[in-house]
Scaffold this active site. Sequence first.
Site, PDB file in Angstrom:
ATOM      1  N   SER A 110       0.818  -1.207   0.000  1.00 15.65           N
ATOM      2  CA  SER A 110       0.000   0.000   0.000  1.00 15.65           C
ATOM      3  C   SER A 110       0.857   1.264   0.000  1.00 15.65           C
ATOM      4  CB  SER A 110      -0.970  -0.041   1.180  1.00 15.65           C
ATOM      5  OG  SER A 110      -2.032   0.824   0.981  1.00 15.65           O
ATOM      6  N   ASP A 256      -1.083   1.025  -4.682  1.00 21.54           N
ATOM      7  CA  ASP A 256      -2.083   0.004  -5.048  1.00 21.54           C
ATOM      8  C   ASP A 256      -3.448   0.603  -5.360  1.00 21.54           C
ATOM      9  OD1 ASP A 256      -2.536   0.598  -2.311  1.00 21.54           O
ATOM     10  OD2 ASP A 256      -3.539  -1.322  -2.011  1.00 21.54           O
ATOM     11  N   ASP A 258      -5.810   2.390  -3.816  1.00 20.18           N
ATOM     12  CA  ASP A 258      -7.016   2.397  -2.988  1.00 20.18           C
ATOM     13  C   ASP A 258      -7.121   3.666  -2.140  1.00 20.18           C
ATOM     14  OD1 ASP A 258      -5.098   1.844  -1.057  1.00 20.18           O
ATOM     15  OD2 ASP A 258      -6.038   0.007  -0.318  1.00 20.18           O
TER      16      ASP A 258
END
Length: 466
Positions: A110, A256, A258
């Site tokens: 992340s 990633d 998100d």
Amino acid sequence: MTLIKSISGIRGTIGGKVGDNLTPVDAVKFASAYGTFLKQGKVKSEDGRKLKVVIGRDARISGPMIHNLVMNTLLGLGIDVIDLGLSTTPTVEIAVPMENADGGIILTASHNPKQWNALKLLNSKGEFLSGKEGELILEIAESEAFDFADVDSLGEITVNDAYMDIHIDEVLNLPLVDAEAVAKRKFKVVVDGVNSSGGIIIPKLLEQMGVECVKLYCEPNGHFPHNPEPLKEYLGDICKLVLEEKADFGIVVDPDVDRLAFISNDGEMFGEEYTLVACADYVLSKTPGNTVSNMSSSRALRDITNKHNGNYEASAVGEVNVVELMKATNAIIGGEGNGGIIYPESHYGRDSLVGVALFLTHLANLDVTVAELRASYPQYYMSKNKIELTPQLDVDAILVAMTEKYKEENITTIDGVKIDFSENWVHLRKSNTEPIIRIYTEAATQELADDLAERIIGEIKVIAGI
């Protein structure tokens, strides 16, 4: 120690010693535990085929190595793999149910720097595992109770690199996304893809919505040009470029994809807390309902929800907790103040593509600049700080002491300690993904938020004797 085992997966730095870092042995061990967990759930799927897992990764330098280790471990367990290759977290999440798979793994750390990687684990709905399921996987890993397949029962890999395009199509087909209205406005947007998969998928989405895209750090080579967490102190380059290009705004995603942050047309941060506020404002204006965010998120979402006559509730930190409360309250949008948009009309996962498309449609319906839109929302300011943990620190004792100190205030203890004062708040909690205590504060001005944080950090240091 930089190997963090939590209910949401396994995360660590590449290299070093087994059990202390995310080494190849640790990657194999935890992939084996996840595959074993799936096999314990059902030996074969209902139609008689082998179990099937979707795997994708971000563009980290260690990605191909970890990817191959994890995939081949699952094959050794007799599990078939759908290999999406370079992908995003939300793309893998939507692919799992579309492929009728039994689970999914996203290989990404992340927002962590390039030396980190992780296995993020999904269930058959493409959602993160529950705490109970995560604990079971950790137990399986600890006991190493793996039973690998014989030579005639090995899994097979199917490569499918179409899912980024499928994901874009899914977003464009959402009823509240209006690509035609967006295209008419001829927006110009700068994108910082932090040299990961967001540098591919976000520009593609923008182009299909008729938006002129200026790319910054969009080569998916894993060499992050700045700290990949989308915070103001790391985003000077895009703030400058938005002004130079006279762009309508800027878009920043993490590796990633998100987490989503916007830069206003004046080169200032829109505020990652306000990504969700803006998207919720638009969604609630078209489909009234309830909202959820975690308790480290801004009060602004509560205010906007109340404006649209909905109910707002706060969950413990962690996507799985937000999703659980969203389902319980029938929330129509929710997420996390770190720029994570969860829109159930699409799927129950943080998705920057959904956020970009909703934000653009919202902007297309208004005759305002992004800076003017930001100024129209309730004004709150946050201070996000952390204290590095050492083995000597008894975090639980510190939190108990702070709870006692402020027992006359409105206190919530479902996740660390949140103290709600009338005009501001502070949230203290141990991170699930890093060896730190997070100290978040929010107030009516940045100075007040910073002062509150400084005061609380001072009090913690006195209690801890540091």
